[in-house]
Scaffold this motif. Structure first.
Motif, PDB file in Angstrom:
ATOM      1  N   VAL B 113      -7.989 -63.396 -15.280  1.00 19.17           N
ATOM      2  CA  VAL B 113      -7.072 -63.406 -14.136  1.00 19.17           C
ATOM      3  C   VAL B 113      -5.623 -63.515 -14.626  1.00 19.17           C
ATOM      4  CG1 VAL B 113      -6.390 -64.629 -12.028  1.00 19.17           C
ATOM      5  CG2 VAL B 113      -8.819 -64.407 -12.622  1.00 19.17           C
ATOM      6  N   ASN B 114      -5.403 -64.349 -15.645  1.00 16.98           N
ATOM      7  CA  ASN B 114      -4.035 -64.479 -16.175  1.00 16.98           C
ATOM      8  C   ASN B 114      -3.503 -63.142 -16.666  1.00 16.98           C
ATOM      9  OD1 ASN B 114      -4.182 -67.199 -15.700  1.00 16.98           O
ATOM     10  ND2 ASN B 114      -4.614 -67.766 -17.835  1.00 16.98           N
ATOM     11  N   ARG B 115      -4.367 -62.338 -17.260  1.00 10.62           N
ATOM     12  CA  ARG B 115      -3.917 -61.061 -17.827  1.00 10.62           C
ATOM     13  C   ARG B 115      -3.919 -59.927 -16.806  1.00 10.62           C
ATOM     14  NH1 ARG B 115      -7.498 -59.126 -21.138  1.00 10.62           N
ATOM     15  NH2 ARG B 115      -8.950 -60.833 -20.859  1.00 10.62           N
ATOM     16  N   LEU B 116      -4.939 -59.909 -15.932  1.00 12.00           N
ATOM     17  CA  LEU B 116      -5.168 -58.708 -15.123  1.00 12.00           C
ATOM     18  C   LEU B 116      -4.967 -58.917 -13.630  1.00 12.00           C
ATOM     19  CD1 LEU B 116      -8.426 -57.605 -17.000  1.00 12.00           C
ATOM     20  CD2 LEU B 116      -6.120 -56.757 -17.403  1.00 12.00           C
ATOM     21  N   GLY B 117      -4.695 -60.154 -13.220  1.00 10.85           N
ATOM     22  CA  GLY B 117      -4.464 -60.412 -11.802  1.00 10.85           C
ATOM     23  C   GLY B 117      -5.736 -60.820 -11.073  1.00 10.85           C
ATOM     24  N   LYS B 118      -5.580 -61.094  -9.778  1.00 10.17           N
ATOM     25  CA  LYS B 118      -6.669 -61.699  -8.995  1.00 10.17           C
ATOM     26  C   LYS B 118      -7.643 -60.682  -8.435  1.00 10.17           C
ATOM     27  CE  LYS B 118      -3.544 -65.235  -7.355  1.00 10.17           C
ATOM     28  NZ  LYS B 118      -3.247 -66.142  -6.273  1.00 10.17           N
ATOM     29  N   ASP B 119      -7.227 -59.426  -8.446  1.00  9.82           N
ATOM     30  CA  ASP B 119      -8.040 -58.412  -7.807  1.00  9.82           C
ATOM     31  C   ASP B 119      -8.832 -57.673  -8.880  1.00  9.82           C
ATOM     32  OD1 ASP B 119      -9.063 -56.841  -5.880  1.00  9.82           O
ATOM     33  OD2 ASP B 119      -7.278 -55.573  -5.645  1.00  9.82           O
ATOM     34  N   LEU B 120     -10.028 -58.172  -9.152  1.00  8.15           N
ATOM     35  CA  LEU B 120     -10.807 -57.621 -10.269  1.00  8.15           C
ATOM     36  C   LEU B 120     -12.032 -56.893  -9.739  1.00  8.15           C
ATOM     37  CD1 LEU B 120     -10.743 -60.810 -12.543  1.00  8.15           C
ATOM     38  CD2 LEU B 120      -9.403 -58.728 -12.870  1.00  8.15           C
ATOM     39  N   ASP B 121     -12.221 -55.642 -10.189  1.00  7.10           N
ATOM     40  CA  ASP B 121     -13.436 -54.951  -9.733  1.00  7.10           C
ATOM     41  C   ASP B 121     -14.589 -55.219 -10.702  1.00  7.10           C
ATOM     42  OD1 ASP B 121     -13.217 -53.193 -11.876  1.00  7.10           O
ATOM     43  OD2 ASP B 121     -11.996 -51.786 -10.731  1.00  7.10           O
ATOM     44  N   GLU B 122     -15.783 -54.868 -10.251  1.00  7.26           N
ATOM     45  CA  GLU B 122     -16.989 -55.202 -11.010  1.00  7.26           C
ATOM     46  C   GLU B 122     -16.967 -54.599 -12.413  1.00  7.26           C
ATOM     47  OE1 GLU B 122     -20.758 -54.200  -9.154  1.00  7.26           O
ATOM     48  OE2 GLU B 122     -21.758 -54.394 -11.099  1.00  7.26           O
ATOM     49  N   LYS B 123     -16.522 -53.345 -12.501  1.00 15.21           N
ATOM     50  CA  LYS B 123     -16.527 -52.647 -13.789  1.00 15.21           C
ATOM     51  C   LYS B 123     -15.620 -53.373 -14.794  1.00 15.21           C
ATOM     52  CE  LYS B 123     -16.078 -47.973 -15.565  1.00 15.21           C
ATOM     53  NZ  LYS B 123     -14.742 -47.447 -15.837  1.00 15.21           N
ATOM     54  N   THR B 124     -14.439 -53.758 -14.315  1.00 15.32           N
ATOM     55  CA  THR B 124     -13.504 -54.474 -15.187  1.00 15.32           C
ATOM     56  C   THR B 124     -14.107 -55.790 -15.650  1.00 15.32           C
ATOM     57  OG1 THR B 124     -11.720 -53.529 -13.878  1.00 15.32           O
ATOM     58  CG2 THR B 124     -11.139 -55.380 -15.299  1.00 15.32           C
ATOM     59  N   ILE B 125     -14.686 -56.534 -14.718  1.00 13.09           N
ATOM     60  CA  ILE B 125     -15.242 -57.840 -15.090  1.00 13.09           C
ATOM     61  C   ILE B 125     -16.342 -57.670 -16.131  1.00 13.09           C
ATOM     62  CG2 ILE B 125     -16.512 -59.866 -14.238  1.00 13.09           C
ATOM     63  CD1 ILE B 125     -15.053 -59.421 -11.524  1.00 13.09           C
ATOM     64  N   ARG B 126     -17.216 -56.694 -15.907  1.00 16.48           N
ATOM     65  CA  ARG B 126     -18.306 -56.494 -16.872  1.00 16.48           C
ATOM     66  C   ARG B 126     -17.766 -56.125 -18.257  1.00 16.48           C
ATOM     67  NH1 ARG B 126     -23.496 -56.663 -14.936  1.00 16.48           N
ATOM     68  NH2 ARG B 126     -23.628 -56.703 -12.657  1.00 16.48           N
ATOM     69  N   ALA B 127     -16.767 -55.259 -18.301  1.00 13.76           N
ATOM     70  CA  ALA B 127     -16.200 -54.873 -19.596  1.00 13.76           C
ATOM     71  C   ALA B 127     -15.515 -56.074 -20.244  1.00 13.76           C
ATOM     72  CB  ALA B 127     -15.202 -53.727 -19.417  1.00 13.76           C
ATOM     73  N   GLU B 128     -14.837 -56.867 -19.454  1.00  6.35           N
ATOM     74  CA  GLU B 128     -14.107 -58.014 -19.981  1.00  6.35           C
ATOM     75  C   GLU B 128     -15.038 -59.132 -20.468  1.00  6.35           C
ATOM     76  OE1 GLU B 128     -10.787 -58.944 -20.307  1.00  6.35           O
ATOM     77  OE2 GLU B 128     -10.288 -56.834 -20.138  1.00  6.35           O
ATOM     78  N   ILE B 142     -22.750 -64.027 -12.218  1.00 11.32           N
ATOM     79  CA  ILE B 142     -21.528 -64.386 -12.950  1.00 11.32           C
ATOM     80  C   ILE B 142     -20.413 -63.442 -12.513  1.00 11.32           C
ATOM     81  CG2 ILE B 142     -20.446 -64.420 -15.239  1.00 11.32           C
ATOM     82  CD1 ILE B 142     -23.066 -65.482 -16.367  1.00 11.32           C
ATOM     83  N   VAL B 143     -20.742 -62.167 -12.441  1.00  6.91           N
ATOM     84  CA  VAL B 143     -19.744 -61.176 -12.023  1.00  6.91           C
ATOM     85  C   VAL B 143     -19.265 -61.491 -10.595  1.00  6.91           C
ATOM     86  CG1 VAL B 143     -19.337 -58.719 -11.576  1.00  6.91           C
ATOM     87  CG2 VAL B 143     -20.666 -59.407 -13.572  1.00  6.91           C
ATOM     88  N   LYS B 144     -20.221 -61.793  -9.716  1.00  3.55           N
ATOM     89  CA  LYS B 144     -19.859 -62.152  -8.332  1.00  3.55           C
ATOM     90  C   LYS B 144     -18.973 -63.398  -8.304  1.00  3.55           C
ATOM     91  CE  LYS B 144     -23.040 -62.540  -4.987  1.00  3.55           C
ATOM     92  NZ  LYS B 144     -24.460 -62.711  -4.521  1.00  3.55           N
ATOM     93  N   SER B 145     -19.332 -64.387  -9.105  1.00  2.00           N
ATOM     94  CA  SER B 145     -18.552 -65.633  -9.142  1.00  2.00           C
ATOM     95  C   SER B 145     -17.124 -65.357  -9.575  1.00  2.00           C
ATOM     96  CB  SER B 145     -19.178 -66.624 -10.129  1.00  2.00           C
ATOM     97  OG  SER B 145     -20.512 -66.880  -9.811  1.00  2.00           O
ATOM     98  N   ILE B 146     -16.978 -64.535 -10.607  1.00  2.00           N
ATOM     99  CA  ILE B 146     -15.635 -64.286 -11.144  1.00  2.00           C
ATOM    100  C   ILE B 146     -14.792 -63.533 -10.125  1.00  2.00           C
ATOM    101  CG2 ILE B 146     -14.319 -63.086 -12.947  1.00  2.00           C
ATOM    102  CD1 ILE B 146     -16.577 -63.806 -14.906  1.00  2.00           C
ATOM    103  N   GLN B 147     -15.420 -62.580  -9.453  1.00  2.00           N
ATOM    104  CA  GLN B 147     -14.684 -61.820  -8.441  1.00  2.00           C
ATOM    105  C   GLN B 147     -14.211 -62.758  -7.324  1.00  2.00           C
ATOM    106  OE1 GLN B 147     -16.978 -58.411  -7.279  1.00  2.00           O
ATOM    107  NE2 GLN B 147     -15.143 -57.131  -7.213  1.00  2.00           N
ATOM    108  N   ASP B 148     -15.104 -63.635  -6.883  1.00  2.00           N
ATOM    109  CA  ASP B 148     -14.796 -64.597  -5.824  1.00  2.00           C
ATOM    110  C   ASP B 148     -13.735 -65.599  -6.301  1.00  2.00           C
ATOM    111  OD1 ASP B 148     -14.991 -66.078  -3.484  1.00  2.00           O
ATOM    112  OD2 ASP B 148     -16.666 -67.297  -4.245  1.00  2.00           O
ATOM    113  N   GLY B 149     -13.982 -66.178  -7.480  1.00  2.00           N
ATOM    114  CA  GLY B 149     -13.049 -67.196  -8.000  1.00  2.00           C
ATOM    115  C   GLY B 149     -11.662 -66.616  -8.225  1.00  2.00           C
TER     116      GLY B 149
END
Ligand SMILES: Cc1cc2nc3c(=O)[nH]c(=O)nc-3n(C[C@H](O)[C@H](O)[C@H](O)COP(=O)(O)OP(=O)(O)OC[C@H]3O[C@@H](n4cnc5c(N)ncnc54)[C@H](O)[C@@H]3O)c2cc1C
Ligand code: FES
Ligand code: FES
Lengths: 265, 153
Positions: B113-128, B142-149
């Motif tokens: 979130v610090n690097r990419l902002g609060k609006d993260l899509d699933e593909k980005t989260i999985r790659a990250e 985990i992916v759902k949690s990160i998107q929500d958090g």
């Protein structure tokens, strides 16, 4: 890990003098290769000389068509640099596919090049971009710098301070990552440079990173993915290991080269 | 031996350590902050991720001496009176089973979130999440949690 003595260098000169006054020291930059190696006891330097706080080795400059990247610049910094994103997006993209975000926050371009892992990404870019490796002693053309697997032209107390190259006309890097480690099973960097087309191949060569001159000639005549199709990749010169044999890698090199040309446009 | 000092979770700490001491050892054994885990010890799993000067790093692949003079944040340092939004999101979305990978996941997520902002899509989260391994969940929650958090940070 065997014990060691940690020193923090404040400048390149300071690092060289600390190297001179120790037994069997090694430089450490991001530590993302050296520390795992020390933990496995495959390296046991008496002293570690930390280069991460040497200011003169930091920073990226784009001066006209000349790009210079300090050896201490992290993979994350190369990946996110706006200047590089505009002047040479291929190298910024390459850096974003090294390992994972945490490794990219620590690992440096200088450390990667000095290490010359046969599956590392940057060496392919350096030879394809016809880069100059700048050390505290001299400037070395990339072609003469990488001398074999984990071997370079660097002397014991020689420090890479920066790398520099001319903005390519077109360039792209495509790698087939090992699904577990993300290191390249085969990675190909293609570039149209002022000195012609250059193709750097990593991950696959039995002697580490190398150019593929036949592809260079084919792409000079015809810059299209199809031009690669008739090129011969000699499997006898490629690696076989538990991740894939040499014939598989020979095919991968061609596929990666085609994809890279397609990406470069 | 080397004498080191750093700010961990806002508190100045220090000590005499062997030069080979890993940052994760210093955090767990000297500071007794055992939320930072060691899953693999071979730089693969990300259970040991902490922030050093605001950036996520693998504390098993960093020497304590390299972090001398730095600011370090561990999983213990992110909650105020209430859980950090990312911690709450892992709780709400069943983002953990055994919980071993969770501290590293959460520190990786806040770095994302610090690097990419609060609006993260699933593909980005999985790659990250390339550098974080979970043996239980299959990553979905985990992916759902990160998107929500992320959206609540
Ligand atoms: C989980 C994981 C995944 C990875 N995946 C990839 C990947 O996909 N692709 C890839 O290319 N790499 C990968 N790496 C390696 C990573 O890119 C390292 O950061 C890099 O190889 C070494 O850079 P460093 O700054 O960490 O060097 P260090 O580990 O600090 O040093 C490596 C060597 O270089 C020497 N050295 C360091 N800096 C200099 C200098 N300025 N001058 C002279 N000598 C120097 C050191 O003495 C040492 O011998 C991965 C690493 C890990 C842990
Ligand atoms: S314990 Fe550090 S990466 Fe697994
Ligand atoms: S919840 Fe068990 S390892 Fe991730």
């Amino acid at each position: 890990m065997y014990n060691t003595n940690y020193h923090r260098a404040s400048s390149v000169e300071d690092a060289v003098s600390k190297m001179g006054s120790s037994d069997d020291a090694k430089f450490v930059s991001g530590g993302q290769t050296l520390i795992p190696t020390m933990k496995q006891r495959l390296a046991a330097p008496s002293d570690l000389i930390d280069l991460r706080h040497v200011d003169s080795m930091k920073g990226i400059t784009v001066d006209g068509n000349q790009i210079t990247i300090g050896a201490g610049v992290t993979h994350a910094e190369v990946h996110s640099s706006k200047e590089l994103g505009a002047a040479c997006p291929s190298i910024a993209a390459l850096a974003g596919h090294i390992g994972d975000p945490h490794v990219r926050n620590m690992g440096t371009i200088g450390g990667s090049i000095a290490n010359n892992d046969p599956a590392a990404d940057y060496p392919a870019a350096m030879i394809a971009l016809n880069a100059t490796i700048i050390t505290n002693k001299r400037e070395i053309a990339a072609d003469g710098f990488f001398t074999g697997m984990f071997e370079t032209a660097l002397g014991e107390d020689e420090i890479i301070t920066a790398v520099s190259f001319i903005t390519p006309v077109k360039a792209a890097y495509s790698k087939f990552p090992n699904p577990a480690s993300r290191y390249a099973m085969a990675g190909v960097f293609v570039a149209q440079t002022g000195e012609g087309v250059r193709v750097g191949v990593t991950g696959a060569g039995a002697d580490g990173v190398h150019r593929h001159t036949e592809m260079e000639a084919a792409l000079t005549a015809n810059w299209t993915p199809e031009a690669i199709a008739n090129c011969n990749v000699d499997a006898n010169e490629l690696l076989s290991d538990l991740h894939g044999d040499n014939n598989y890698r020979a095919n991968l090199v061609k596929v990666m080269a085609k994809r890279a040309v397609e990406m470069a446009g | 031996m080397t004498s080191i000092s750093m700010v961990v979770n806002g508190r100045s700490v220090g000590g005499e350590v062997e030069d080979r001491t890993l940052l994760v050892e210093f955090i767990r054994e000297n500071l007794r902050l055992t939320g930072t885990h060691v899953g693999c010890d071979t730089s693969q799993c990300g259970a040991c991720v902490v922030h050093v000067d605001g950036k996520a790093v693998k504390a098993c692949t960093t020497l304590a001496a390299q972090a001398n003079g730095c600011e370090v944040t561990t999983i213990e340092g992110i909650a105020g009176d209430e859980l950090h939004p990312m911690q709450q999101a892992f709780k709400d979305n069943h983002g953990l089973q055994c919980g071993f990978c969770t501290p590293g996941m959460i520190m990786a997520a806040t770095d994302m979130v610090n690097r990419l902002g609060k609006d993260l899509d699933e593909k980005t989260i999985r790659a990250e999440l390339e550098g974080n391994i979970c043996r239980c969940t299959g990553y979905h929650n985990i992916v759902k949690s990160i998107q929500d958090g992320a959206s609540k940070m």
